[in-house]
Design an enzyme around this catalytic site. Structure first.
Site, mmCIF file in Angstrom:
data_model
loop_
_atom_site.group_PDB
_atom_site.id
_atom_site.type_symbol
_atom_site.label_atom_id
_atom_site.label_comp_id
_atom_site.label_asym_id
_atom_site.label_seq_id
_atom_site.Cartn_x
_atom_site.Cartn_y
_atom_site.Cartn_z
ATOM 1 N N GLY A 23 0.818 -1.219 0.000
ATOM 2 C CA GLY A 23 0.000 0.000 0.000
ATOM 3 C C GLY A 23 0.850 1.267 0.000
ATOM 4 O O GLY A 23 1.989 1.274 -0.469
ATOM 5 N N ASP B 238 -7.646 -1.851 2.553
ATOM 6 C CA ASP B 238 -8.274 -0.538 2.776
ATOM 7 C C ASP B 238 -8.784 0.106 1.486
ATOM 8 O O ASP B 238 -9.637 0.984 1.541
ATOM 9 C CB ASP B 238 -7.279 0.425 3.437
ATOM 10 C CG ASP B 238 -6.786 -0.082 4.780
ATOM 11 O OD1 ASP B 238 -7.515 -0.861 5.426
ATOM 12 O OD2 ASP B 238 -5.673 0.298 5.181
ATOM 13 N N GLN C 34 -10.729 -9.519 8.956
ATOM 14 C CA GLN C 34 -10.883 -8.947 7.609
ATOM 15 C C GLN C 34 -9.604 -9.065 6.783
ATOM 16 O O GLN C 34 -9.605 -8.845 5.581
ATOM 17 C CB GLN C 34 -11.242 -7.456 7.714
ATOM 18 C CG GLN C 34 -12.582 -7.211 8.338
ATOM 19 C CD GLN C 34 -12.685 -5.808 8.920
ATOM 20 O OE1 GLN C 34 -13.272 -4.920 8.330
ATOM 21 N NE2 GLN C 34 -12.108 -5.618 10.093
#
Ligand code: F6P
Length: 326
Positions: A109, A134, A258
């Site tokens: 990321g 995200d 998650q």
């Protein structure tokens, strides 16, 4: 200046930052596409931390078998403080040279790409592949792992809706997303949440409580509120909702569930296309780029246009979630 890259003999691949389902599929695609093109591949363990330590292993087409469907990352990952320093970056470049690696694919990321750009600016060719649950990476509609994380959150929301309905309760479900609301908005809209709270839209606790009470007056017998971790602590908010409304209220924080699990078909496809595209970019000498997904196609965007920027959320989806929750 980045040295102009004639066809490299060996490339490296690493995963960095928080893991995301589909990272394994991306590594598999990088390795197999590279081998198909006649390149050698080195896997760097534990992201930039392993790079500085020289923790590497050769990868061939067989070493990435039986991985496409697995969550996590078999290369492991880390968030490296050392790599943020000029000394750490110099060490990393020395390790790359020692290992005969001539270009690097970094999967991760925002922090990962900041590091990638530093390497590129110091003359070492890098291509980034966006992997983060995200989905907060600018210039790409999707990052690897987001679709899976949303499905995981949805599964939980549906289970919680069952018990919320049975007990006529208010449920606050906290989802990840760091300082953005992409997971919350997607899961809240698809899960039919009564309210979605995201950091991009400020909220007032009094108004939230009033809207819950209004919905009960209009005949609803439960309420599911999806809270992005960056918007509020669901635990604190749950206490306030209980006190102010007097309604039976429960809180569930989904947390790292998650991050794991089998990647969805979409994430595997995205990872496969992006991993292969990263190798193509290296072969074309187009480094300092990140693979991006736009309108169903994988293309390349300069890392410089990604690093340090914030991705805008689609507020029309937020409005839609509100309209459909009446
Ligand atoms: O960036 C992915 C993410 O899971 C965020 O959603 C979350 O805020 C953070 O990482 C958690 O980090 P850690 O795994 O270090 O607790």
């Amino acid at each position: 200046m980045t040295k102009s890259l004639s066809r490299p003999r060996r490339i490296g691949v690493l995963t960095s930052g928080g893991d995301a389902p589909g990272m394994n599929a991306a590594v598999r695609a990088v390795v197999r596409k590279a081998v198909y093109e006649g390149l050698l591949v080195t896997g760097v363990m534990r992201g930039y931390a392993g790079l500085i330590d020289g923790d590497m292993r050769p990868l061939d087409e067989r070493s990435v078998g039986d991985l496409i469907h697995r969550g996590g990352t078999f290369l492991q990952t880390a968030r490296s403080e050392r790599f943020k320093t000029p000394e750490g970056q110099a060490q990393a470049r020395a390790r790359l040279e020692e290992a005969g690696i001539e270009a690097l694919v970094t999967i991760g990321g925002g922090g990962t790409f900041k590091g990638a750009l530093a390497l590129q600016d110091a003359g070492f060719p890098v291509v980034g592949v966006p992997g983060s649950i995200d989905n907060d990476i600018p210039e790409t509609e999707y990052s690897i792992g987001f679709d899976t994380a949303v499905d995981t959150a949805l599964d939980a929301i549906e289970r919680l809706r069952d018990t919320a309905w049975a007990h006529s309760r208010v449920f606050l479900v906290e989802v990840m997303g760091r300082d953005t609301g992409f997971i919350a908005l997607a899961a809240g809209l698809a899960g039919g949440a009564e309210t979605v709270l995201i950091p991009e839209v400020p909220f007032d606790v009094g108004e939230l409580c009033e809207s819950i009470l209004t919905s009960y007056r209009k005949g609803k017998r439960h309420s599911v509120i999806v809270v992005a971790e960056g918007a509020a602590s669901a635990a604190d908010l749950g206490r306030q909702v209980r006190e102010r409304t007097g309604l039976d209220t429960r809180v569930t924080v989904l947390g790292h569930v998650q991050r794991g699990g089998r990647p969805t078909g979409f994430d595997r496809t995205l990872a496969s296309q992006m991993g292969a595209a990263a190798v193509d970019l290296i072969l074309q000498g187009k480094t300092g780029q990140m693979t991006a997904w736009r309108s169903g196609r994988v293309l390349a965007v300069p890392l410089r246009e990604v690093v340090g920027r914030r991705k805008e959320i689609d507020l029309s989806l937020y409005e839609l979630a509100k309209i459909l929750a009446i």
